[in-house]
Design a protein around this motif. Structure first.
Motif, PDB file in Angstrom:
ATOM      1  N   SER A 179       2.520   1.714  -3.386  1.00 55.83           N
ATOM      2  CA  SER A 179       1.566   2.257  -4.364  1.00 55.83           C
ATOM      3  C   SER A 179       1.384   3.751  -4.162  1.00 55.83           C
ATOM      4  N   TRP A 180       1.285   4.177  -2.917  1.00 55.47           N
ATOM      5  CA  TRP A 180       1.119   5.601  -2.634  1.00 55.47           C
ATOM      6  C   TRP A 180       2.333   6.397  -3.128  1.00 55.47           C
TER       7      TRP A 180
ATOM      8  N   HIS B 268       4.472   5.528  -5.503  1.00 57.39           N
ATOM      9  CA  HIS B 268       4.448   5.485  -6.966  1.00 57.39           C
ATOM     10  C   HIS B 268       3.452   6.492  -7.528  1.00 57.39           C
ATOM     11  N   ASP B 269       2.233   6.504  -6.980  1.00 54.83           N
ATOM     12  CA  ASP B 269       1.191   7.420  -7.461  1.00 54.83           C
ATOM     13  C   ASP B 269       1.580   8.875  -7.213  1.00 54.83           C
ATOM     14  N   SER B 270       2.144   9.162  -6.042  1.00 51.94           N
ATOM     15  CA  SER B 270       2.549  10.531  -5.712  1.00 51.94           C
ATOM     16  C   SER B 270       3.644  11.030  -6.641  1.00 51.94           C
TER      17      SER B 270
ATOM     18  N   GLU C 144       0.827  -1.204   0.000  1.00 52.68           N
ATOM     19  CA  GLU C 144       0.000   0.000   0.000  1.00 52.68           C
ATOM     20  C   GLU C 144       0.866   1.260   0.000  1.00 52.68           C
TER      21      GLU C 144
ATOM     22  N   ALA D 245       4.323   9.887  -9.650  1.00 56.52           N
ATOM     23  CA  ALA D 245       3.762  10.015 -11.002  1.00 56.52           C
ATOM     24  C   ALA D 245       3.001  11.324 -11.135  1.00 56.52           C
ATOM     25  N   GLU D 246       2.267  11.699 -10.095  1.00 59.14           N
ATOM     26  CA  GLU D 246       1.517  12.954 -10.117  1.00 59.14           C
ATOM     27  C   GLU D 246       2.487  14.152 -10.135  1.00 59.14           C
TER      28      GLU D 246
END
Length: 73
Positions: free
Chosen positions: A59-60, A62-64, A56, A66-67
């Motif tokens: 993923s956070w 990675h997403d952060s 989890e 990417a943003e």
């Protein structure tokens, strides 16, 4: 509160810890910013790679990142 030996004498100082998650590509830039803003001649800067973390949290991150990269495009 830190106690350390510097320039031939023991010193005490109130210090703060900064933790920053950055892509490795930005590490040199972050180090440069810290050194230019810090009042110490030799600030403690430690970098480490994340090798073990929960799925989890991974993923956070990675997403952060990417943003962040998308916002800089």
């Amino acid at each position: 509160q830190s106690t350390y030996f510097w320039e031939g004498a023991w010193r005490n100082a109130q210090e703060h810890v900064l933790t920053a998650l950055v892509p490795e590509a930005y590490l040199e830039q972050l180090v440069s910013i810290i050194k230019s803003a810090h009042n110490y001649t030799n600030p403690e800067i430690i970098a480490r790679r994340l090798t073990v973390l929960s799925s989890e949290y991974a993923s956070w991150i990675h997403d952060s990142l990417a943003e962040l990269q998308a916002s800089q495009s």
